[in-house]
Design an enzyme around this catalytic site. Structure first.
Site, PDB file in Angstrom:
ATOM      1  N   ASP A  42      11.203   6.998   3.562  1.00  0.00           N
ATOM      2  CA  ASP A  42       9.982   7.668   4.024  1.00  0.00           C
ATOM      3  C   ASP A  42      10.067   7.878   5.529  1.00  0.00           C
ATOM      4  O   ASP A  42      11.119   8.253   6.030  1.00  0.00           O
ATOM      5  CB  ASP A  42       8.761   6.819   3.618  1.00  0.00           C
ATOM      6  N   HIS A  74       2.997   6.898   7.605  1.00  0.00           N
ATOM      7  CA  HIS A  74       3.030   7.121   6.163  1.00  0.00           C
ATOM      8  C   HIS A  74       3.829   6.038   5.442  1.00  0.00           C
ATOM      9  O   HIS A  74       3.367   5.434   4.457  1.00  0.00           O
ATOM     10  CB  HIS A  74       3.622   8.506   5.911  1.00  0.00           C
ATOM     11  N   ASN A 168       0.261  17.175  -4.479  1.00  0.00           N
ATOM     12  CA  ASN A 168      -1.166  17.243  -4.136  1.00  0.00           C
ATOM     13  C   ASN A 168      -1.761  18.644  -4.189  1.00  0.00           C
ATOM     14  O   ASN A 168      -2.727  18.928  -3.496  1.00  0.00           O
ATOM     15  CB  ASN A 168      -1.377  16.662  -2.735  1.00  0.00           C
ATOM     16  N   SER A 244       0.863  10.306  -2.722  1.00  0.00           N
ATOM     17  CA  SER A 244       1.703   9.400  -1.924  1.00  0.00           C
ATOM     18  C   SER A 244       1.158   7.986  -1.955  1.00  0.00           C
ATOM     19  O   SER A 244       1.914   7.012  -1.846  1.00  0.00           O
ATOM     20  CB  SER A 244       1.761   9.876  -0.469  1.00  0.00           C
TER      21      SER A 244
END
Length: 395
Positions: A42, A74, A168, A244
């Site tokens: 990530d 994140h 999303n 996520s």
């Protein structure tokens, strides 16, 4: 003034979402993900955050940056959702698998270049990861792209389960790659009341109308660790929403199961999580897959079916020229008793087929063994356009 309400109280989650998926039930049974490595390719992970102290066993940078520091936030949020200790909050924001280890690969800086993601995925396998959390993706195409191919190859090579965010967009046929890979466990998002989040990408898979996403988890207003150098807000924790955020809930659940069953393959972990999930009866299979993950149930369920779901694709009417389609499903009962709830009516006696060999007793299934029934779809002479099955029902 037409209405008056009492001054109610609301609370942020991680604490609510971890309970929602049954993680405390698994902890009470002694399953916390101990000994399991979960890779998080990530934006990096802030290993100095108190909630992640001692949790990050390895870090690496694949972006060409000067270090593996998380300057986005994140990756740190995701890692703490998986394995955070909750130290700062007195346990309030404890992760799903608080004894699991984190492998932090920085594959995203301002964006996530596929070459960096691929390198991070390979590194995860080399480091001994059993579960890989991929909270990233891009548009899916009918072809097998490099990330989808890598998921398949690395699953076979290292036997690690890729748990991947569905996306999303909130639209039909919008599940992203590499969640679209057959070997991946594609994760959608639900609210605290198990309603499908409006942003959660829906299926079926664009290329062939396969069942995706395959499972859901809480992904709205999830509070988890905030990276020290993150540009958003202040404080030790921050709220985020998206698939996520739902994905690390499932990755943590997979780590708990892997710790309970070290010999289970990636495919068995996926099937067990799907087979024990809690479906929302108001939501279709192409929106939620098997339903919301329930790791408390997963740690107690003895029967699994592999694969967790089967599909027969789409064939347009008329069906006179269609050929019957067969799909093999393997059921395994690892328990000491037949799967039967006291409130259920007595199960029917199994049909005993005569053995073709003379003088041999009829064949029957035994506990601890496996059976391989075959699903069949035959559209000839009918108007059925598709048939898809999720297995097993909650036993």
């Amino acid at each position: 003034m037409s209405r008056i309400w009492l001054d109610g109280l609301r609370k942020p989650v991680l604490e609510g979402s971890v309970k929602q998926i049954g993680a405390p039930v698994a902890w009470e049974r002694g399953y916390t993900g101990a000994g399991v490595k979960v890779a998080v390719p990530d934006t990096g992970v802030d290993a100095t955050h108190p909630d992640l102290a001692g949790r990050v066993s390895a870090q690496a940078d694949f972006t060409g940056s000067s270090d593996a520091t998380d300057r986005n936030g994140h990756g740190t949020h995701i890692a703490s959702t998986i394995a955070g200790s909750g130290a700062v909050s007195g346990g309030r924001y404890t992760g799903v698998a608080p004894a699991a280890g984190i492998l932090a690969g920085k594959v995203c800086a301002t964006s996530c270049e596929e070459s960096a993601v691929l390198a991070g995925m390979e590194w995860a396998g080399e480091q001994g990861a059993k579960v890989v959390n991929l909270s990233l993706g891009g548009n899916d195409t009918p072809e097998i792209d490099p990330l989808e191919s890598a998921v398949a190859t690395l699953t076979r090579r290292y036997d690690m389960l890729f748990v991947v965010a569905a996306g999303n967009s909130g639209n039909e046929r919008s599940v992203e790659s590499p969640a679209s890979a057959d070997e991946a466990l594609a994760v959608g998002a639900v609210t605290r009341s198990d309603e499908l989040a409006d942003f959660s990408s829906r299926g079926p898979r664009a290329a062939d109308s396969a069942i995706q996403p395959e499972i859901t988890a809480p992904g709205v207003g999830i509070v988890s660790a905030r990276a020290r150098d993150a540009p958003v807000e202040e404080g030790s924790h921050v709220a985020m929403s998206g698939t996520s955020m739902s994905t690390p809930h499932v990755a943590g659940a997979a780590a708990i199961l892997a710790g309970q069953h070290p010999d289970w393959s990636a495919g068995t972990l996926k099937a067990a999580l799907m087979g024990s999930a809690s479906p929302n009866p108001a939501v279709g299979v192409f929106d939620q897959g098997a339903g919301r993950v329930d790791v408390g149930r997963a740690t107690a369920q003895a029967v699994t079916a592999e694969p967790g779901g089967v599909g027969f694709g789409v064939q347009q009417w008329p069906h006179d020229d269609d050929k019957p389609l067969l799909r093999q499903i393997t059921y395994r009962n690892r328990g000491a008793a037949p799967p039967h709830h006291p409130a259920d009516p007595p199960p029917p006696r199994p049909r005993r087929e005569p053995d073709p060999r003379p003088g041999r007793p009829p064949r029957q299934a035994h506990l601890g063994h496996r059976a391989r029934p075959v699903g069949r779809a035959d559209r000839r002479g009918g108007h059925l356009q598709r048939r898809d099955v999720l297995l097993p029902r909650r036993l």
